[in-house]
Motif scaffolding. Structure first.
Motif, PDB file in Angstrom:
ATOM      1  N   THR A 117      -5.823  -5.810  -0.142  1.00 18.94           N
ATOM      2  CA  THR A 117      -6.356  -5.361  -1.516  1.00 18.94           C
ATOM      3  C   THR A 117      -5.432  -5.929  -2.944  1.00 18.94           C
ATOM      4  O   THR A 117      -4.441  -6.214  -2.451  1.00 18.94           O
ATOM      5  N   VAL A 118      -6.540  -6.141  -3.495  1.00 20.23           N
ATOM      6  CA  VAL A 118      -6.172  -6.314  -4.997  1.00 20.23           C
ATOM      7  C   VAL A 118      -6.287  -5.817  -6.395  1.00 20.23           C
ATOM      8  O   VAL A 118      -5.193  -6.152  -6.963  1.00 20.23           O
ATOM      9  N   THR A 119      -7.245  -4.703  -6.389  1.00 21.18           N
ATOM     10  CA  THR A 119      -7.415  -4.429  -7.282  1.00 21.18           C
ATOM     11  C   THR A 119      -7.315  -2.641  -6.441  1.00 21.18           C
ATOM     12  O   THR A 119      -7.332  -1.929  -5.556  1.00 21.18           O
ATOM     13  N   THR A 120      -7.432  -1.973  -7.867  1.00 21.41           N
ATOM     14  CA  THR A 120      -7.503  -0.316  -7.121  1.00 21.41           C
ATOM     15  C   THR A 120      -7.519   0.626  -8.643  1.00 21.41           C
ATOM     16  O   THR A 120      -6.729  -0.094  -9.554  1.00 21.41           O
ATOM     17  N   ILE A 121      -7.835   1.296  -8.386  1.00 25.14           N
ATOM     18  CA  ILE A 121      -8.188   2.591  -9.282  1.00 25.14           C
ATOM     19  C   ILE A 121      -7.779   3.940  -9.078  1.00 25.14           C
ATOM     20  O   ILE A 121      -8.899   4.535  -8.474  1.00 25.14           O
ATOM     21  N   CYS A 122      -7.389   5.266 -10.314  1.00 28.10           N
ATOM     22  CA  CYS A 122      -8.153   5.855  -9.449  1.00 28.10           C
ATOM     23  C   CYS A 122      -8.982   6.758 -10.282  1.00 28.10           C
ATOM     24  O   CYS A 122      -7.810   6.455 -11.765  1.00 28.10           O
ATOM     25  N   PHE A 123      -9.907   7.043 -10.412  1.00 27.75           N
ATOM     26  CA  PHE A 123     -10.739   7.586 -11.444  1.00 27.75           C
ATOM     27  C   PHE A 123     -10.407   9.085 -11.894  1.00 27.75           C
ATOM     28  O   PHE A 123     -10.781   9.386 -13.801  1.00 27.75           O
ATOM     29  N   ASP A 173      -9.364  20.349   2.440  1.00 30.25           N
ATOM     30  CA  ASP A 173      -8.920  20.275   1.410  1.00 30.25           C
ATOM     31  C   ASP A 173      -7.004  19.713   1.470  1.00 30.25           C
ATOM     32  O   ASP A 173      -6.266  20.375   1.183  1.00 30.25           O
ATOM     33  N   SER A 174      -6.967  18.967   2.163  1.00 33.40           N
ATOM     34  CA  SER A 174      -5.872  19.333   2.562  1.00 33.40           C
ATOM     35  C   SER A 174      -5.623  16.670   2.575  1.00 33.40           C
ATOM     36  O   SER A 174      -4.386  16.515   2.429  1.00 33.40           O
ATOM     37  N   PHE A 175      -6.518  16.499   1.921  1.00 37.51           N
ATOM     38  CA  PHE A 175      -6.394  14.886   1.204  1.00 37.51           C
ATOM     39  C   PHE A 175      -5.915  15.455  -0.580  1.00 37.51           C
ATOM     40  O   PHE A 175      -5.440  16.300  -0.276  1.00 37.51           O
ATOM     41  N   ARG A 176      -4.177  14.611  -0.114  1.00 36.61           N
ATOM     42  CA  ARG A 176      -3.648  13.983  -1.068  1.00 36.61           C
ATOM     43  C   ARG A 176      -4.408  13.180  -2.009  1.00 36.61           C
ATOM     44  O   ARG A 176      -4.398  12.898  -2.904  1.00 36.61           O
ATOM     45  N   SER A 177      -5.344  11.805  -1.545  1.00 35.50           N
ATOM     46  CA  SER A 177      -5.955  11.177  -1.203  1.00 35.50           C
ATOM     47  C   SER A 177      -6.176  10.548  -0.545  1.00 35.50           C
ATOM     48  O   SER A 177      -6.412  10.216   0.491  1.00 35.50           O
ATOM     49  N   ILE A 178      -8.254  10.228  -1.178  1.00 31.11           N
ATOM     50  CA  ILE A 178      -9.051   9.251  -0.395  1.00 31.11           C
ATOM     51  C   ILE A 178      -8.686   7.477  -1.554  1.00 31.11           C
ATOM     52  O   ILE A 178      -9.181   7.459  -2.637  1.00 31.11           O
ATOM     53  N   VAL A 179      -9.342   6.578  -1.088  1.00 36.73           N
ATOM     54  CA  VAL A 179      -9.580   5.458  -1.314  1.00 36.73           C
ATOM     55  C   VAL A 179     -10.955   5.017  -0.505  1.00 36.73           C
ATOM     56  O   VAL A 179     -10.956   4.566   0.562  1.00 36.73           O
ATOM     57  N   SER A 180     -11.764   4.462  -0.999  1.00 35.42           N
ATOM     58  CA  SER A 180     -13.065   4.028  -1.332  1.00 35.42           C
ATOM     59  C   SER A 180     -12.159   2.998  -1.035  1.00 35.42           C
ATOM     60  O   SER A 180     -12.290   2.152  -2.300  1.00 35.42           O
ATOM     61  N   HIS A 197      -9.493   6.993  -5.309  1.00 33.32           N
ATOM     62  CA  HIS A 197      -9.274   6.310  -6.134  1.00 33.32           C
ATOM     63  C   HIS A 197     -10.459   4.540  -4.787  1.00 33.32           C
ATOM     64  O   HIS A 197     -11.168   4.747  -4.936  1.00 33.32           O
ATOM     65  N   GLU A 198     -10.532   4.539  -6.032  1.00 37.33           N
ATOM     66  CA  GLU A 198     -11.721   2.895  -5.504  1.00 37.33           C
ATOM     67  C   GLU A 198     -10.535   1.213  -5.619  1.00 37.33           C
ATOM     68  O   GLU A 198     -10.048   1.195  -6.341  1.00 37.33           O
ATOM     69  N   MET A 199     -10.772   0.342  -4.786  1.00 38.10           N
ATOM     70  CA  MET A 199     -11.175  -0.786  -4.732  1.00 38.10           C
ATOM     71  C   MET A 199     -10.924  -1.527  -4.465  1.00 38.10           C
ATOM     72  O   MET A 199     -12.125  -1.606  -3.584  1.00 38.10           O
ATOM     73  N   HIS A 205       0.728  -1.364   0.221  1.00 40.14           N
ATOM     74  CA  HIS A 205       0.333   0.072  -0.337  1.00 40.14           C
ATOM     75  C   HIS A 205       1.097   1.576  -0.113  1.00 40.14           C
ATOM     76  O   HIS A 205      -0.041   2.272  -0.528  1.00 40.14           O
ATOM     77  N   ILE A 206       1.751   1.529   0.853  1.00 34.36           N
ATOM     78  CA  ILE A 206       3.332   2.112   0.541  1.00 34.36           C
ATOM     79  C   ILE A 206       3.792   2.218  -0.423  1.00 34.36           C
ATOM     80  O   ILE A 206       3.028   3.392  -1.124  1.00 34.36           O
ATOM     81  N   ARG A 207       3.779   1.333  -1.799  1.00 32.25           N
ATOM     82  CA  ARG A 207       4.131   1.351  -3.183  1.00 32.25           C
ATOM     83  C   ARG A 207       2.911   1.957  -4.009  1.00 32.25           C
ATOM     84  O   ARG A 207       3.184   3.162  -4.622  1.00 32.25           O
ATOM     85  N   VAL A 208       2.169   1.881  -3.388  1.00 32.42           N
ATOM     86  CA  VAL A 208       0.550   1.357  -4.469  1.00 32.42           C
ATOM     87  C   VAL A 208       0.086   2.955  -4.275  1.00 32.42           C
ATOM     88  O   VAL A 208       0.387   3.988  -5.467  1.00 32.42           O
ATOM     89  N   TYR A 209       0.215   3.890  -3.416  1.00 32.69           N
ATOM     90  CA  TYR A 209      -0.750   4.678  -3.257  1.00 32.69           C
ATOM     91  C   TYR A 209       0.831   5.693  -3.071  1.00 32.69           C
ATOM     92  O   TYR A 209       0.126   6.804  -2.082  1.00 32.69           O
TER      93      TYR A 209
END
Length: 509
Positions: free
Chosen positions: A312-318, A273-280, A302-304, A190-194
């Motif tokens: 986690t198996v998959t991820t996508i950044c919309f 306004d602080s988030f760089r990335s959010i994953v659902s 993102h959604e995973m 997760h550190i690598r992917v995100y």
């Protein structure tokens, strides 16, 4: 060798001792303080007689102390069995038995509540976290413990670190056996992917007895970043925490995000306004919710897809893949996906079948239930029990749980397809299709709908809408208006409990 997870925490304690390691409910601990607390916990557990490989039950609450206990367990080579403290006593006993627990760490309220209902017994010690209780070692004993790290060097990495229970309040628990190495590998993936760094502020807002929150408190503390742990979730608390603590990354369950969107839509909502990335995660996010959140949050969204067994198996950044808005993404480098027919053959692209995963992040198995895990595998792939399909580009699309499939007159009906169509009606807060028993067809489609506040549901109008927008075999034979849908503690829909819920409300007469 030592515990890799604990080593990384202590290394960060040496490198940045005064940096805030964790915040929870208005309290903070620096990396130095966190390392001292972990050492004191370890020495307390050793003084109580804990042995390498012991299993400790802990009705887990979200607190700095709970996180410290996790790293102490890692450092000593013992295993934690986190429990949902709100479960009925019989379910707690079943989980403790399935997890082979020897010791118990709990709060006074837990001991008192259990005693009212007959109590729980362990062969080893009990520790009362927040006070004193007869027969339990008081937490105040930690004050006499050394802050020196105990030299435990027999950690191999394949020890069971966490047993996560898969069942709720009914049924036999399936303890998912997660090793130290497995936790480390999952965190590093997760550190690598995100693209997480020590400058991130990582928010965990789900209960620590679930693997998601465990992951989100491990990530920052082995990375040297800051952990922000919400004591409990409400949209208001989440927004207040975000405003004050300025997190940059989080993984949130979809049910939470839907509530957050509603809160953000109010005129007095604070800016986020602080988030760089959010994953659902945890369940598919409705398209309109997703699009509105992307517009409001101004960050990568993102959604995973994953399971407790596989991580986690998959991820996508919309924002980066705009033509795959309904997908849950491509596999992590650690995994592969197949879509299987009932006979084990592979489904062609765009054909729904069972999602099967092969991943180096998969757990050790089900503790003391090896045959059950083997039965869930096919040619090395873990059969998830989820339905979905792959498109021509290898992107995964989720279609629901296999057990939730409605088979009416030998025709397969995917309830999620019905949910997606009906949920757009303006008077409906949420809805869920579910199987309803039928003498002629075996089962038929039924629909439970929750009205929005101050709205009324006209069942006839819903039927007309369904007739226009759904196929014949998808038409709901019965529609029930309910106050809420049954969900678990993570906010995930429990579709197979809807019929009982309807009957308990006296609507099925």
């Amino acid at each position: 060798m030592r515990s890799r997870l604990a080593d990384m925490l202590y290394e960060n304690g040496a490198a940045t001792p005064e940096k805030i390691a964790i915040w929870c409910d208005g309290k903070t601990a620096t990396y130095r303080e966190m390392c001292d607390l972990v050492s004191q916990y370890s020495n307390l557990l050793l003084s109580c007689g804990v042995k390498y490989g012991d299993h400790i039950a802990i009705p887990m609450n979200n607190s700095i102390e709970s996180v410290a206990i996790f790293f102490s367990a890692a450092d000593l080579g013992v295993c934690l069995v986190p429990l949902n403290p709100t479960l009925p006593l019989e379910a707690i006993k079943a989980a403790m038995d399935s997890g082979d627990t020897k010791h118990l760490i709990a709060r006074k309220a837990f001991f008192r509540e259990c005693e009212k209902k007959g109590g729980v017994e362990v062969s080893g010690f009990s520790i009362c976290l927040d006070s004193e209780y007869p027969g339990a070692i008081p937490f105040s004993a930690i004050e006499n413990m050394s802050t020196e790290r105990h030299p435990c060097k027999n950690i191999k990495g394949d020890e069971s670190l966490i047993l996560t229970m898969t069942s709720g309040s009914t049924g036999n628990p399936k303890p998912i056996d997660i090793s130290q190495n497995n936790k480390y590998d999952r965190a590093m993936a997760h550190i690598r992917v995100y693209e997480l760094t020590r400058e991130d502020r990582i928010l965990a807002a789900t209960p620590l007895y679930h693997s998601l929150a465990e992951r989100l408190v491990i990530l920052p503390l082995i990375l040297g970043a800051a952990s922000i742990l919400l004591p409990r979730f409400t949209p208001a608390l989440w927004l207040e925490c975000v405003k004050e603590q300025k997190p940059t990354f989080t993984i949130a369950v979809s049910a939470q995000l839907a509530q957050i969107l509603e809160a953000l839509s109010r005129p007095d909502a604070p800016a986020v306004d602080s988030f760089r990335s959010i994953v659902s995660s945890s369940a598919l996010l409705e398209k309109d919710v997703k699009l509105k959140l992307i517009d409001l949050l101004h960050c990568e969204f993102h959604e995973m897809y994953g399971t407790s067994e596989t991580s986690t198996v998959t991820t996508i950044c919309f924002q980066k893949v705009r033509d795959k808005q309904k997908s849950v993404g491509l596999p992590f480098d650690e995994g592969k996906i197949r879509i299987l027919n009932d006979d084990g053959t592979d489904c062609p692209p765009n054909v729904i079948g069972e999602i099967a995963c092969l991943s180096s992040l998969t757990c050790k198995g089900y503790y003391r239930q090896e045959a059950l895990m083997e039965a869930a595998k096919f040619e090395g792939y873990f059969r998830t029990g989820d339905l979905g399909y792959l498109d021509e580009d290898g992107y995964l699309y989720f279609a629901g749980r296999k057990k939730e499939l409605i088979i009416t007159g030998a025709v397969n009906v995917y309830p999620h397809d019905i949910d997606a169509v009906v949920s757009v009606l303006p008077e409906i807060e949420e809805c869920a299709a579910f199987p309803y028993p039928d003498d002629r067809l075996g089962e038929v489609v039924a629909l439970a709908v929750v009205p929005k506040q101050d709205c009324e549901i006209n069942i006839r109008q819903v039927q007309i809408y369904c007739a226009r927008h759904l196929a014949d075999f998808q038409q709901p034979h019965k529609i029930f208006v309910v106050d809420c849908l049954p969900k678990n503690t993570m906010g995930k829909l429990q579709r197979m409990n809807i019929l009982n819920h309807v009957r308990e409300l006296g609507l099925d007469e």
